[in-house]
Design a protein around this motif. Structure first.
Motif, mmCIF file in Angstrom:
data_model
loop_
_atom_site.group_PDB
_atom_site.id
_atom_site.type_symbol
_atom_site.label_atom_id
_atom_site.label_comp_id
_atom_site.label_asym_id
_atom_site.label_seq_id
_atom_site.Cartn_x
_atom_site.Cartn_y
_atom_site.Cartn_z
ATOM 1 N N CYS A 1 0.844 -1.197 0.000
ATOM 2 C CA CYS A 1 0.000 0.000 0.000
ATOM 3 C C CYS A 1 0.883 1.253 0.000
ATOM 4 O O CYS A 1 1.778 1.375 0.847
ATOM 5 N N LEU A 2 0.631 2.147 -0.951
ATOM 6 C CA LEU A 2 1.282 3.462 -0.967
ATOM 7 C C LEU A 2 0.192 4.471 -0.640
ATOM 8 O O LEU A 2 -0.855 4.478 -1.298
ATOM 9 N N GLU A 3 0.408 5.285 0.391
ATOM 10 C CA GLU A 3 -0.669 6.199 0.788
ATOM 11 C C GLU A 3 -0.105 7.431 1.481
ATOM 12 O O GLU A 3 0.958 7.361 2.120
ATOM 13 N N PHE A 4 -0.825 8.554 1.339
ATOM 14 C CA PHE A 4 -0.496 9.719 2.159
ATOM 15 C C PHE A 4 -0.602 9.301 3.613
ATOM 16 O O PHE A 4 -1.510 8.558 3.992
ATOM 17 N N SER A 5 0.318 9.799 4.435
ATOM 18 C CA SER A 5 0.307 9.340 5.809
ATOM 19 C C SER A 5 0.542 10.527 6.747
ATOM 20 O O SER A 5 0.122 11.642 6.427
ATOM 21 N N HIS A 6 1.248 10.302 7.840
ATOM 22 C CA HIS A 6 1.373 11.359 8.853
ATOM 23 C C HIS A 6 2.831 11.785 8.974
ATOM 24 O O HIS A 6 3.720 10.938 9.172
ATOM 25 N N VAL A 7 3.048 13.086 8.850
ATOM 26 C CA VAL A 7 4.398 13.645 8.824
ATOM 27 C C VAL A 7 5.104 13.369 10.150
ATOM 28 O O VAL A 7 4.553 13.636 11.218
ATOM 29 N N ASP A 8 6.295 12.782 10.067
ATOM 30 C CA ASP A 8 7.039 12.483 11.296
ATOM 31 C C ASP A 8 8.215 13.444 11.473
ATOM 32 O O ASP A 8 9.029 13.275 12.366
ATOM 33 N N PHE A 9 8.289 14.461 10.619
ATOM 34 C CA PHE A 9 9.383 15.428 10.686
ATOM 35 C C PHE A 9 8.736 16.779 10.998
ATOM 36 O O PHE A 9 8.176 17.440 10.133
ATOM 37 N N LYS A 10 8.748 17.143 12.289
ATOM 38 C CA LYS A 10 7.963 18.283 12.791
ATOM 39 C C LYS A 10 8.157 19.584 12.002
ATOM 40 O O LYS A 10 7.164 20.263 11.703
ATOM 41 N N PRO A 11 9.400 19.984 11.650
ATOM 42 C CA PRO A 11 9.547 21.253 10.929
ATOM 43 C C PRO A 11 8.751 21.306 9.615
ATOM 44 O O PRO A 11 8.402 22.376 9.134
ATOM 45 N N LEU A 12 8.443 20.137 9.077
ATOM 46 C CA LEU A 12 7.708 20.074 7.808
ATOM 47 C C LEU A 12 6.205 20.298 8.010
ATOM 48 O O LEU A 12 5.492 20.721 7.093
ATOM 49 N N GLN A 13 5.722 20.025 9.245
ATOM 50 C CA GLN A 13 4.281 19.968 9.497
ATOM 51 C C GLN A 13 3.550 21.263 9.140
ATOM 52 O O GLN A 13 2.537 21.257 8.435
ATOM 53 N N LYS A 14 4.076 22.411 9.632
ATOM 54 C CA LYS A 14 3.366 23.695 9.427
ATOM 55 C C LYS A 14 3.277 24.045 7.951
ATOM 56 O O LYS A 14 2.230 24.446 7.451
ATOM 57 N N LEU A 15 4.401 23.841 7.270
ATOM 58 C CA LEU A 15 4.470 24.143 5.849
ATOM 59 C C LEU A 15 3.497 23.252 5.065
ATOM 60 O O LEU A 15 2.783 23.697 4.162
ATOM 61 N N TYR A 16 3.479 21.994 5.463
ATOM 62 C CA TYR A 16 2.627 21.001 4.794
ATOM 63 C C TYR A 16 1.149 21.340 5.009
ATOM 64 O O TYR A 16 0.345 21.275 4.079
ATOM 65 N N ASP A 17 0.794 21.747 6.231
ATOM 66 C CA ASP A 17 -0.593 22.133 6.518
ATOM 67 C C ASP A 17 -0.986 23.362 5.703
ATOM 68 O O ASP A 17 -2.079 23.420 5.144
ATOM 69 N N LEU A 18 -0.083 24.322 5.642
ATOM 70 C CA LEU A 18 -0.349 25.545 4.881
ATOM 71 C C LEU A 18 -0.599 25.196 3.410
ATOM 72 O O LEU A 18 -1.564 25.646 2.788
ATOM 73 N N TYR A 19 0.270 24.358 2.885
ATOM 74 C CA TYR A 19 0.137 23.946 1.483
ATOM 75 C C TYR A 19 -1.188 23.202 1.266
ATOM 76 O O TYR A 19 -1.949 23.514 0.351
ATOM 77 N N SER A 20 -1.470 22.225 2.158
ATOM 78 C CA SER A 20 -2.636 21.350 1.957
ATOM 79 C C SER A 20 -3.949 22.124 2.016
ATOM 80 O O SER A 20 -4.864 21.858 1.242
ATOM 81 N N PHE A 21 -4.053 23.040 2.981
ATOM 82 C CA PHE A 21 -5.358 23.668 3.208
ATOM 83 C C PHE A 21 -5.504 25.023 2.531
ATOM 84 O O PHE A 21 -6.621 25.501 2.356
#
Ligand code: SAM
Length: 271
Positions: free
Chosen positions: A187-207
């Protein structure tokens, strides 16, 4: 195109019966962040992919800056199919994984299965345009109750599909049912970011950015809002691994890519 069988027309094998669910998991009642009935979730997911099918491939490249191609390449390299395998690509959509697998193992028989005929039609046209005429089969079917015989496949793949399935546990059990002994689940799937510095940027991009891209390119903001939300509702890497084990898989593992933005889960059916 082969039509899918209904739930009632497909009896589960006795070996499978011990895994019957008592109730649906929490994510079955959500369409992104909106609470819905499981039936409504299935219907709305179907509508999303019917709506995005013509622009799906273009949007994948735009959304990920082409990185989805690297993730998919890594996925099939891990699978590394031997010659003459029976391979089922579930939620196969427009065929990216099936085509990469075909290149690695041209003598394998590959079945592209998807609940959505619109996506599958794009996949079939792309296969024909590439000259992939042999060893391909197209089936409309639901991952929760596949129209595929027990113990018939060497490899089961599902790429960016499991998140959209209403009853994930039913899909895992059905994957186990259709695999041959020693068969492998990927299974290849979007999952949960385990690298904290990436989280905020990723949320901003996604939403903020992703739904706008959907609006301007695919004229469909809501489907890409759903994409961002559904990723947050999907089980964590460890939770999915546990649920694979509960479905009967052995030697389960996962491998994070790009800081956990996506993950590859692997499981083996007992010999
Ligand atoms: N596998 C392709 C890829 O990696 O590009 C397509 C992934 S696309 C994001 C998700 C696909 O899952 C859609 O084609 C959708 O129709 C399909 N899908 C959603 N729910 C499904 C289900 N219950 N059974 C089978 N396919 C399903």
């Amino acid at each position: 195109m082969t039509r899918y069988m209904t739930r009632s027309s497909q009896k589960k094998s006795p070996s499978h019966a011990k895994h019957e669910p008592t109730q649906l998991a929490e994510e079955s009642g959500w369409f992104g962040f909106q609470p819905v009935s499981p039936e409504e979730k299935t219907a709305r997911v179907r509508k999303v992919f019917h709506s995005v099918a013509p622009q799906y491939d273009l949007m994948n490249d735009l959304m990920s800056g082409g990185v989805h191609r690297l993730w998919k390449r890594r996925f099939v390299d891990m699978i590394n199919p031997a010659p003459d395998q029976d391979i089922l690509d579930v939620a196969g959509g427009t065929g990216d994984i099936a085509f990469l697998l075909h290149k690695l193992s041209p003598t394998s028989r590959i079945t592209l299965c998807d609940i959505n005929e619109s996506m599958l039609r794009v996949g079939r046209d792309r296969a024909i345009n590439r000259g992939f005429l042999h060893n391909f089969n197209y089936v409309v079917g639901n991952a929760e109750c596949l129209p595929v015989p027990d113990n018939s496949q060497d490899i089961y793949t599902i790429s960016f599909g499991l998140r959209n399935v209403t009853d994930i546990d039913a899909a895992l059990r059905d994957a186990y049912r259709i695999l041959k002994p020693n068969g492998r689940f990927y299974c290849l799937e979007f999952s949960h970011v385990d690298f904290k510095p990436l989280q905020k940027l990723y949320d901003l991009y996604s939403f903020s950015i992703l739904p706008k891209l959907g609006r301007y390119v695919a004229q469909d903001e809501q489907s890409y809002q759903y994409l961002a939300e559904s990723i947050r509702k999907f089980p964590t890497q460890n939770a999915l691994k546990t649920r694979m084990e509960q479905a009967g898989f052995e030697l389960c593992s996962f491998h994070n890519l790009t800081g956990g933005i996506v993950a590859i889960h692997v499981g083996h059916k007992k010999a």
